[in-house]
Design an enzyme around this catalytic site. Structure first.
Site, PDB file in Angstrom:
ATOM      1  N   ASP A   1      -1.687  -4.480 -19.151  1.00  0.00           N
ATOM      2  CA  ASP A   1      -0.775  -3.212 -19.256  1.00  0.00           C
ATOM      3  C   ASP A   1      -0.738  -2.440 -20.715  1.00  0.00           C
ATOM      4  O   ASP A   1       0.562  -2.228 -20.816  1.00  0.00           O
ATOM      5  CB  ASP A   1       0.616  -3.586 -18.538  1.00  0.00           C
ATOM      6  CG  ASP A   1       0.521  -4.416 -17.402  1.00  0.00           C
ATOM      7  OD1 ASP A   1      -0.364  -3.692 -16.438  1.00  0.00           O
ATOM      8  OD2 ASP A   1       1.334  -5.130 -17.029  1.00  0.00           O
TER       9      ASP A   1
ATOM     10  N   GLY B   1       0.786  -1.360   0.010  1.00  0.00           N
ATOM     11  CA  GLY B   1       0.087   0.059   0.049  1.00  0.00           C
ATOM     12  C   GLY B   1       0.824   1.344  -0.077  1.00  0.00           C
ATOM     13  O   GLY B   1       0.135   2.339   0.327  1.00  0.00           O
TER      14      GLY B   1
ATOM     15  N   ARG C   1      -4.705  -8.552  -9.836  1.00  0.00           N
ATOM     16  CA  ARG C   1      -5.734  -9.220 -10.739  1.00  0.00           C
ATOM     17  C   ARG C   1      -6.238  -8.587 -12.043  1.00  0.00           C
ATOM     18  O   ARG C   1      -6.324  -7.342 -11.927  1.00  0.00           O
ATOM     19  CB  ARG C   1      -7.055  -9.627  -9.990  1.00  0.00           C
ATOM     20  CG  ARG C   1      -6.666 -10.735  -9.150  1.00  0.00           C
ATOM     21  CD  ARG C   1      -7.836 -11.060  -8.146  1.00  0.00           C
ATOM     22  NE  ARG C   1      -7.066 -11.805  -7.019  1.00  0.00           N
ATOM     23  CZ  ARG C   1      -6.910 -13.056  -6.852  1.00  0.00           C
ATOM     24  NH1 ARG C   1      -7.725 -13.964  -7.724  1.00  0.00           N
ATOM     25  NH2 ARG C   1      -6.719 -13.803  -5.955  1.00  0.00           N
TER      26      ARG C   1
ATOM     27  N   HIS D   1       2.240   1.251 -13.373  1.00  0.00           N
ATOM     28  CA  HIS D   1       3.026   0.010 -13.539  1.00  0.00           C
ATOM     29  C   HIS D   1       4.603   0.286 -13.552  1.00  0.00           C
ATOM     30  O   HIS D   1       5.046   1.348 -13.837  1.00  0.00           O
ATOM     31  CB  HIS D   1       2.523  -0.589 -14.995  1.00  0.00           C
ATOM     32  CG  HIS D   1       3.352  -1.902 -15.476  1.00  0.00           C
ATOM     33  ND1 HIS D   1       3.182  -3.119 -14.850  1.00  0.00           N
ATOM     34  CD2 HIS D   1       4.589  -1.993 -16.071  1.00  0.00           C
ATOM     35  CE1 HIS D   1       3.764  -4.064 -15.432  1.00  0.00           C
ATOM     36  NE2 HIS D   1       4.802  -3.508 -16.016  1.00  0.00           N
TER      37      HIS D   1
ATOM     38  N   ASN E   1      -4.095   2.696 -13.855  1.00  0.00           N
ATOM     39  CA  ASN E   1      -3.246   1.565 -12.965  1.00  0.00           C
ATOM     40  C   ASN E   1      -1.866   2.402 -13.087  1.00  0.00           C
ATOM     41  O   ASN E   1      -1.665   3.258 -13.829  1.00  0.00           O
ATOM     42  CB  ASN E   1      -3.163   0.263 -13.847  1.00  0.00           C
ATOM     43  CG  ASN E   1      -2.025  -0.765 -13.049  1.00  0.00           C
ATOM     44  OD1 ASN E   1      -2.218  -0.712 -11.989  1.00  0.00           O
ATOM     45  ND2 ASN E   1      -1.384  -1.326 -13.970  1.00  0.00           N
TER      46      ASN E   1
HETATM   47  C1  GAR Z   1       3.895  -1.186  -7.329  1.00  0.00           C
HETATM   48  O1  GAR Z   1       5.197  -0.981  -7.541  1.00  0.00           O
HETATM   49  C2  GAR Z   1       3.366  -1.168  -8.631  1.00  0.00           C
HETATM   50  O2  GAR Z   1       3.691  -0.678  -9.394  1.00  0.00           O
HETATM   51  C3  GAR Z   1       3.124  -2.483  -8.894  1.00  0.00           C
HETATM   52  O3  GAR Z   1       2.868  -3.117  -7.523  1.00  0.00           O
HETATM   53  C4  GAR Z   1       3.413  -2.546  -6.378  1.00  0.00           C
HETATM   54  C5  GAR Z   1       2.487  -2.433  -5.460  1.00  0.00           C
HETATM   55  O4  GAR Z   1       3.355  -1.686  -4.508  1.00  0.00           O
HETATM   56  N1  GAR Z   1       1.970  -3.055  -9.763  1.00  0.00           N
HETATM   57  C6  GAR Z   1       2.220  -3.874 -10.455  1.00  0.00           C
HETATM   58  O5  GAR Z   1       3.247  -4.653 -10.880  1.00  0.00           O
HETATM   59  C7  GAR Z   1       0.815  -4.048 -11.436  1.00  0.00           C
HETATM   60  N2  GAR Z   1       1.181  -4.717 -12.867  1.00  0.00           N
HETATM   61  P1  GAR Z   1       2.263  -0.850  -3.180  1.00  0.00           P
HETATM   62  O6  GAR Z   1       1.508  -1.959  -2.698  1.00  0.00           O
HETATM   63  O7  GAR Z   1       3.395  -0.418  -2.138  1.00  0.00           O
HETATM   64  O8  GAR Z   1       1.797   0.414  -3.573  1.00  0.00           O
END
Ligand code: GAR
Length: 212
Positions: A152, A17, A98, A116, A114
């Protein structure tokens, strides 16, 4: 800015988060044009729920159903209903692991975004920072994009670059990318909420490279 004019965000996550916290901190500033209406997670013990509750935000686990990579139909409906009940204007994916599809994307057309951890279209999918390191690129970064039916592949709203250093490990590179995410995501949401982002087919105008 009067509260009723703020863009209401529904934040979805599966992990710790840190992006949600950055968004919540931005939202707590005076005159921020957005507010978090609800935080939802598909993992009951996800840090994002605890961190949201610590901040007094409405936060809820909604079970994802029987699939590993997507929501099943009942779960999808439950997410849509919860977001609608919270009168969400924009769905903000912050580490939600998801794939969203059909009914969900039709309900929130062009209103799901989103972040990425790579410069798309390079390194879509899982562990993008590790893909970048393994490939040997010297520059990577993060991308805020609209969510479409692909993985993505949606139109790009904003990007920020991050250097890859010789000494990097997957963890050190991911941390540097996440630092960039924590400033890019609130900036993109501000641009979105103030009507600065214009969608023209595959191109989202309003947040050119170097301006954010
Ligand atoms: C983030 O780095 C985000 O870019 C990635 O998950 C992490 C969540 O971190 N998302 C993906 O890889 C989506 N394909 P967080 O829970 O600390 O915000």
């Amino acid at each position: 800015m009067a509260d009723e004019k703020k863009l209401r965000l529904g934040v979805l996550g599966s992990g710790k988060g840190s992006n949600m916290v950055a968004i919540a901190e931005a939202a707590s500033q005076q005159d921020c044009p957005f507010e978090i209406a609800v935080v939802l997670a598909d993992v009951a013990e996800a840090g994002i729920l605890a961190r949201a509750r610590e901040r007094g935000l409405d936060a809820e686990f909604i079970a994802p159903g029987r699939f590993r990579t997507k929501l099943d139909d009942d779960a999808e409906r439950a997410y849509i209903e919860r977001l609608a009940a919270a009168r969400v204007d924009l769905v903000v994916l912050a580490g939600f692991m998801r794939i969203l599809k059909g009914e969900f994307l039709r309900t929130f057309e062009n209103r799901v975004i989103n972040i990425h951890p790579s410069l798309l279209p390079s390194f879509p999918g899982l562990e993008a920072w590790k893909q970048a390191l393994d490939y040997g690129v010297k520059v990577t970064g993060c991308t805020v994009h609209l969510v479409d039916h692909g993985v993505d592949t949606g139109a790009i709203i904003a990007q920020r670059t991050v250097p890859v250093l010789d000494a990097d490990t997957p963890a050190s590179l991911h941390e540097r990318i996440q630092q960039a995410e924590r400033s890019l995501y609130p900036a993109a949401l501000t641009a979105f909420a103030t009507g600065r982002v214009k969608i023209e087919g595959r191109r989202c105008l309003g947040m050119s490279f170097g301006q954010v």
